[in-house]
Write an enzyme that holds these catalytic residues in place. Structure first.
Site, PDB file in Angstrom:
ATOM      1  N   GLY A  10      53.635   1.978 135.542  1.00 20.49           N
ATOM      2  CA  GLY A  10      53.303   3.340 135.125  1.00 20.49           C
ATOM      3  C   GLY A  10      54.202   3.808 133.988  1.00 20.49           C
ATOM      4  N   LEU A  14      53.531  10.119 131.889  1.00 18.61           N
ATOM      5  CA  LEU A  14      54.441  11.264 131.690  1.00 18.61           C
ATOM      6  C   LEU A  14      55.874  10.894 132.049  1.00 18.61           C
ATOM      7  CD1 LEU A  14      55.097  14.376 131.479  1.00 18.61           C
ATOM      8  CD2 LEU A  14      54.302  14.550 133.850  1.00 18.61           C
ATOM      9  N   GLY A  16      57.134   7.815 132.850  1.00 17.70           N
ATOM     10  CA  GLY A  16      57.577   6.596 132.158  1.00 17.70           C
ATOM     11  C   GLY A  16      58.005   6.885 130.732  1.00 17.70           C
ATOM     12  N   TYR A 142      45.662  11.610 148.847  1.00 17.19           N
ATOM     13  CA  TYR A 142      46.811  11.228 148.009  1.00 17.19           C
ATOM     14  C   TYR A 142      48.091  11.306 148.838  1.00 17.19           C
ATOM     15  CZ  TYR A 142      50.220  12.020 144.147  1.00 17.19           C
ATOM     16  OH  TYR A 142      51.297  11.984 143.277  1.00 17.19           O
ATOM     17  N   PRO A 169      59.637  13.770 143.674  1.00 18.82           N
ATOM     18  CA  PRO A 169      59.696  14.787 142.613  1.00 18.82           C
ATOM     19  C   PRO A 169      58.833  15.997 142.952  1.00 18.82           C
ATOM     20  CG  PRO A 169      59.031  12.629 141.744  1.00 18.82           C
ATOM     21  CD  PRO A 169      58.916  12.574 143.230  1.00 18.82           C
ATOM     22  N   THR A 170      59.208  17.137 142.458  1.00 21.73           N
ATOM     23  CA  THR A 170      58.330  18.300 142.507  1.00 21.73           C
ATOM     24  C   THR A 170      57.360  18.180 141.328  1.00 21.73           C
ATOM     25  OG1 THR A 170      58.289  20.714 142.682  1.00 21.73           O
ATOM     26  CG2 THR A 170      59.822  19.772 141.079  1.00 21.73           C
ATOM     27  N   ASN A 171      56.564  19.228 141.034  1.00 22.61           N
ATOM     28  CA  ASN A 171      55.614  19.160 139.915  1.00 22.61           C
ATOM     29  C   ASN A 171      56.360  18.862 138.616  1.00 22.61           C
ATOM     30  OD1 ASN A 171      54.304  20.542 142.104  1.00 22.61           O
ATOM     31  ND2 ASN A 171      52.690  21.103 140.635  1.00 22.61           N
ATOM     32  N   ILE A 172      55.847  17.910 137.874  1.00 22.43           N
ATOM     33  CA  ILE A 172      56.519  17.443 136.661  1.00 22.43           C
ATOM     34  C   ILE A 172      55.729  17.911 135.439  1.00 22.43           C
ATOM     35  CG2 ILE A 172      57.457  15.395 135.481  1.00 22.43           C
ATOM     36  CD1 ILE A 172      56.856  13.873 138.199  1.00 22.43           C
ATOM     37  N   ARG A 214      55.431  27.492 142.486  1.00 26.43           N
ATOM     38  CA  ARG A 214      55.753  26.095 142.247  1.00 26.43           C
ATOM     39  C   ARG A 214      57.163  25.962 141.666  1.00 26.43           C
ATOM     40  NH1 ARG A 214      51.794  25.885 144.778  1.00 26.43           N
ATOM     41  NH2 ARG A 214      49.837  24.742 144.442  1.00 26.43           N
TER      42      ARG A 214
HETATM   43  P1  NAP Z   1      50.572   9.576 134.597  1.00 31.82           P
HETATM   44  O1  NAP Z   1      51.106  10.256 133.402  1.00 31.82           O
HETATM   45  O2  NAP Z   1      49.148   9.754 134.986  1.00 31.82           O
HETATM   46  O3  NAP Z   1      50.852   7.996 134.432  1.00 31.82           O
HETATM   47  C1  NAP Z   1      50.348   7.123 135.400  1.00 31.82           C
HETATM   48  C2  NAP Z   1      50.786   5.749 135.014  1.00 31.82           C
HETATM   49  O4  NAP Z   1      50.256   4.823 135.957  1.00 31.82           O
HETATM   50  C3  NAP Z   1      50.281   5.357 133.636  1.00 31.82           C
HETATM   51  O5  NAP Z   1      51.244   4.554 132.982  1.00 31.82           O
HETATM   52  C4  NAP Z   1      49.046   4.546 133.975  1.00 31.82           C
HETATM   53  O6  NAP Z   1      48.720   3.602 132.983  1.00 31.82           O
HETATM   54  C5  NAP Z   1      49.517   3.842 135.236  1.00 31.82           C
HETATM   55  N1  NAP Z   1      48.397   3.373 136.048  1.00 31.82           N
HETATM   56  C6  NAP Z   1      47.383   4.115 136.553  1.00 31.82           C
HETATM   57  N2  NAP Z   1      46.541   3.322 137.233  1.00 31.82           N
HETATM   58  C7  NAP Z   1      47.036   2.043 137.141  1.00 31.82           C
HETATM   59  C8  NAP Z   1      46.615   0.774 137.621  1.00 31.82           C
HETATM   60  N3  NAP Z   1      45.497   0.640 138.327  1.00 31.82           N
HETATM   61  N4  NAP Z   1      47.365  -0.307 137.325  1.00 31.82           N
HETATM   62  C9  NAP Z   1      48.498  -0.187 136.590  1.00 31.82           C
HETATM   63  N5  NAP Z   1      48.960   0.990 136.104  1.00 31.82           N
HETATM   64  C10 NAP Z   1      48.219   2.078 136.390  1.00 31.82           C
HETATM   65  O7  NAP Z   1      51.417   9.919 135.891  1.00 31.82           O
HETATM   66  P2  NAP Z   1      52.893  10.531 136.031  1.00 31.82           P
HETATM   67  O8  NAP Z   1      52.757  12.007 136.097  1.00 31.82           O
HETATM   68  O9  NAP Z   1      53.803   9.896 135.042  1.00 31.82           O
HETATM   69  O10 NAP Z   1      53.257  10.019 137.514  1.00 31.82           O
HETATM   70  C11 NAP Z   1      54.207   9.020 137.702  1.00 31.82           C
HETATM   71  C12 NAP Z   1      54.516   9.028 139.185  1.00 31.82           C
HETATM   72  O11 NAP Z   1      55.035  10.316 139.549  1.00 31.82           O
HETATM   73  C13 NAP Z   1      53.295   8.790 140.060  1.00 31.82           C
HETATM   74  O12 NAP Z   1      53.622   7.898 141.122  1.00 31.82           O
HETATM   75  C14 NAP Z   1      52.961  10.173 140.619  1.00 31.82           C
HETATM   76  O13 NAP Z   1      52.331  10.078 141.882  1.00 31.82           O
HETATM   77  C15 NAP Z   1      54.325  10.789 140.702  1.00 31.82           C
HETATM   78  N6  NAP Z   1      54.362  12.269 140.681  1.00 31.82           N
HETATM   79  C16 NAP Z   1      53.819  12.948 139.631  1.00 31.82           C
HETATM   80  C17 NAP Z   1      53.898  14.350 139.617  1.00 31.82           C
HETATM   81  C18 NAP Z   1      53.357  15.163 138.459  1.00 31.82           C
HETATM   82  O14 NAP Z   1      53.383  16.406 138.539  1.00 31.82           O
HETATM   83  N7  NAP Z   1      52.882  14.555 137.366  1.00 31.82           N
HETATM   84  C19 NAP Z   1      54.540  15.030 140.658  1.00 31.82           C
HETATM   85  C20 NAP Z   1      55.104  14.279 141.695  1.00 31.82           C
HETATM   86  C21 NAP Z   1      55.013  12.893 141.685  1.00 31.82           C
HETATM   87  P3  NAP Z   1      47.765   4.035 131.751  1.00 31.82           P
HETATM   88  O15 NAP Z   1      48.534   5.018 130.957  1.00 31.82           O
HETATM   89  O16 NAP Z   1      47.490   2.773 131.022  1.00 31.82           O
HETATM   90  O17 NAP Z   1      46.539   4.645 132.368  1.00 31.82           O
HETATM   91  O1  GFB Z   2      49.283  21.210 138.923  1.00 33.63           O
HETATM   92  P1  GFB Z   2      48.234  21.610 139.921  1.00 33.63           P
HETATM   93  O2  GFB Z   2      46.839  21.181 139.661  1.00 33.63           O
HETATM   94  O3  GFB Z   2      48.620  21.020 141.292  1.00 33.63           O
HETATM   95  O4  GFB Z   2      48.300  23.223 140.042  1.00 33.63           O
HETATM   96  P2  GFB Z   2      49.259  21.526 142.649  1.00 33.63           P
HETATM   97  C1  GFB Z   2      47.251  23.885 140.662  1.00 33.63           C
HETATM   98  C2  GFB Z   2      47.514  25.386 140.615  1.00 33.63           C
HETATM   99  O5  GFB Z   2      47.417  25.844 139.253  1.00 33.63           O
HETATM  100  C3  GFB Z   2      46.416  26.106 141.387  1.00 33.63           C
HETATM  101  C4  GFB Z   2      46.259  26.694 139.116  1.00 33.63           C
HETATM  102  O6  GFB Z   2      46.929  27.322 141.881  1.00 33.63           O
HETATM  103  C5  GFB Z   2      45.366  26.360 140.291  1.00 33.63           C
HETATM  104  O7  GFB Z   2      44.526  27.470 140.610  1.00 33.63           O
HETATM  105  N1  GFB Z   2      45.627  26.434 137.807  1.00 33.63           N
HETATM  106  C6  GFB Z   2      45.321  27.361 136.880  1.00 33.63           C
HETATM  107  C7  GFB Z   2      45.296  25.226 137.337  1.00 33.63           C
HETATM  108  N2  GFB Z   2      44.778  26.792 135.791  1.00 33.63           N
HETATM  109  C8  GFB Z   2      44.756  25.445 136.060  1.00 33.63           C
HETATM  110  C9  GFB Z   2      44.320  24.327 135.300  1.00 33.63           C
HETATM  111  O8  GFB Z   2      43.828  24.441 134.181  1.00 33.63           O
HETATM  112  N3  GFB Z   2      44.483  23.090 135.869  1.00 33.63           N
HETATM  113  C10 GFB Z   2      45.024  22.929 137.106  1.00 33.63           C
HETATM  114  N4  GFB Z   2      45.189  21.669 137.596  1.00 33.63           N
HETATM  115  N5  GFB Z   2      45.438  23.993 137.885  1.00 33.63           N
HETATM  116  C11 GFB Z   2      49.169  18.987 142.960  1.00 33.63           C
HETATM  117  C12 GFB Z   2      48.551  17.920 143.827  1.00 33.63           C
HETATM  118  O9  GFB Z   2      49.035  20.234 143.559  1.00 33.63           O
HETATM  119  O10 GFB Z   2      50.555  18.731 142.797  1.00 33.63           O
HETATM  120  C13 GFB Z   2      48.720  16.596 143.193  1.00 33.63           C
HETATM  121  O11 GFB Z   2      47.156  18.203 144.019  1.00 33.63           O
HETATM  122  C14 GFB Z   2      50.083  16.382 142.584  1.00 33.63           C
HETATM  123  O12 GFB Z   2      48.457  15.615 144.160  1.00 33.63           O
HETATM  124  C15 GFB Z   2      50.698  17.610 141.987  1.00 33.63           C
HETATM  125  O13 GFB Z   2      50.954  15.843 143.525  1.00 33.63           O
HETATM  126  C16 GFB Z   2      52.177  17.421 141.710  1.00 33.63           C
HETATM  127  O14 GFB Z   2      50.709  21.737 142.456  1.00 33.63           O
HETATM  128  O15 GFB Z   2      48.445  22.606 143.230  1.00 33.63           O
END
Ligand code: NAP
Ligand code: GFB
Length: 320
Positions: A10, A14, A16, A142, A169-172, A214
């Site tokens: 990955g 984001l 990575g 998930y 991690p929390t929301n990133i 959040r």
């Molecule tokens: P991201 O931006 O969507 O990146 C996902 C990565 O996984 C990309 O490099 C993608 O490759 C790769 N990937 C997806 N499917 C794959 C597959 N089948 N085989 C190999 N690689 C694959 O996600 P992120 O936000 O960086 O998340 C990284 C980690 O943090 C994840 O485990 C996620 O669950 C965790 N996390 C994220 C958040 C958040 O708010 N973003 C919050 C808490 C935890 P490609 O770019 O080539 O598609």
């Molecule tokens: O980041 P988000 O989709 O994830 O935020 P969660 C959702 C909140 O943002 C809700 C509001 O209250 C939505 O109503 N919101 C407003 C929006 N505008 C938007 C928009 O344009 N896009 C999105 N996505 N939301 C996630 C989990 O929960 O947390 C995932 O579902 C992941 O699995 C992520 O782990 C970190 O924080 O609600």
């Protein structure tokens, strides 16, 4: 000390990209002079395929793995695609964990999320609560797939003594996010929507009430904590990587910060017929603070400004 080979699955996403960015800082790099980092995306290998995964480990023989790869998305795609969130993540995680054991990886750091905790809980949430009840219905598939990482880590540690651990991690947010208008998380989704509204001279309608709360961590702050975990955190128990409870903000606060950063002048309304998801998932970073009492997180408004500026400057290459 012999060279370490650190495989980052990955690595093109984001988080990575955040790790790649912080490793270009000489101060951070100095801790990793002996480490060769290999950043992989799905085009390099589809980790859902065990044969592909094994071939990858045969090629690189990693000594360490940071496992970020996942099927990831915000609230709305989580509600639309539970099967993919369950199957893809469970399969990828099992393949990486089994290969890490088979190829003698010294340390594996995987990734959970603060959204996987029980919905009915006391606050602040801490690391001991991961399995204390069903997760919120909006991302149950998930959440259960991610919880199995912790179960597997403990099973491999008990039976084989493997040093497999996980971070929560929390929301990133930050540069190089996924800005897809429907499938992304809230901050990148709103950045893209505000960008379009400003460009088209239209008003903004935000989904939900804006009331949910959040904690948000900037991707490069998280990246530094991931590298610290790789170097110095040796427990099999997960550790929350988040800003403090006192940094919690509402979705409405985020909307206003993005509007200010984007210099948006139009009307902003909230479509309360759309889902809010979890109201709150307030997590404690007290455990992290026992290790890193002085770690400094970027302020949310400054982080959002950096994220908006990156998106505007990189619109053509941004994932959307
Ligand atoms: P991201 O931006 O969507 O990146 C996902 C990565 O996984 C990309 O490099 C993608 O490759 C790769 N990937 C997806 N499917 C794959 C597959 N089948 N085989 C190999 N690689 C694959 O996600 P992120 O936000 O960086 O998340 C990284 C980690 O943090 C994840 O485990 C996620 O669950 C965790 N996390 C994220 C958040 C958040 O708010 N973003 C919050 C808490 C935890 P490609 O770019 O080539 O598609
Ligand atoms: O980041 P988000 O989709 O994830 O935020 P969660 C959702 C909140 O943002 C809700 C509001 O209250 C939505 O109503 N919101 C407003 C929006 N505008 C938007 C928009 O344009 N896009 C999105 N996505 N939301 C996630 C989990 O929960 O947390 C995932 O579902 C992941 O699995 C992520 O782990 C970190 O924080 O609600």
């Amino acid at each position: 000390m012999s060279k370490r080979v650190v495989l980052v699955t990955g690595g093109t996403g984001l988080v990575g990209s955040g790790i790649q960015a912080v490793l270009s800082d000489p101060e951070v790099k100095a801790h990793h002079d002996n480490d060769e980092f290999i950043f992989l995306g799905s085009k390099d290998c589809d980790l859902r395929d065990m044969a592909v995964c094994e071939a990858l480990f045969e090629i690189y023989h990693p000594t360490h793995v940071i496992h970020l790869a996942a099927f990831v998305g915000g609230l709305f795609i989580n509600m639309a695609k539970p099967v993919e969130f369950y199957n893809d993540n469970l399969t990828m995680n099992n393949n990486i964990i089994q290969c890490s054991h088979k190829f003698g990886v010294e340390k594996l750091v995987s990734c959970l999320s603060t959204c996987i905790f029980p919905d009915k809980t006391t606050y602040p949430i801490d690391e001991t609560m991961v399995h204390n009840g069903p997760p919120h219905s909006s991302n149950f598939a998930y959440a259960h797939a991610k919880r199995m990482i912790d179960v597997a880590n403990k099973a491999y540690n008990q039976e084989y003594g493997c040093k497999f651990t996980s971070v929560i991690p929390t929301n990133i947010y930050g540069p190089h996010d996924n800005y897809h208008l429907q499938n992304s998380h809230v901050i990148p989704g709103l950045i893209h929507k505000f960008y379009n509204a400003k460009k088209n001279g239209t008003d903004m309608t935000v989904m939900g009430t804006g009331a949910p709360l959040r904690q948000f961590i900037y991707s490069e702050d998280l990246a530094k904590l991931f590298l610290w975990t790789l170097r110095d955190y040796d427990s099999v128990e997960p550790i929350i990587l988040s800003v403090g409870e006192e940094e919690e903000v509402s979705i409405k606060d985020v909307v206003m910060a993005i509007a200010e950063a984007m210099e948006f002048k139009g009307q902003i309304t909230f479509d309360t017929t759309k889902a809010d998801g979890q109201f709150k998932k307030t997590a404690s970073n007290a455990k992290l603070r026992t290790y890193l009492p002085d770690f400094k997180f970027i302020d949310i408004k400054a982080g959002i400004k950096k994220s908006v500026d990156w998106f505007v400057a990189n619109y053509d290459i941004a994932r959307k």
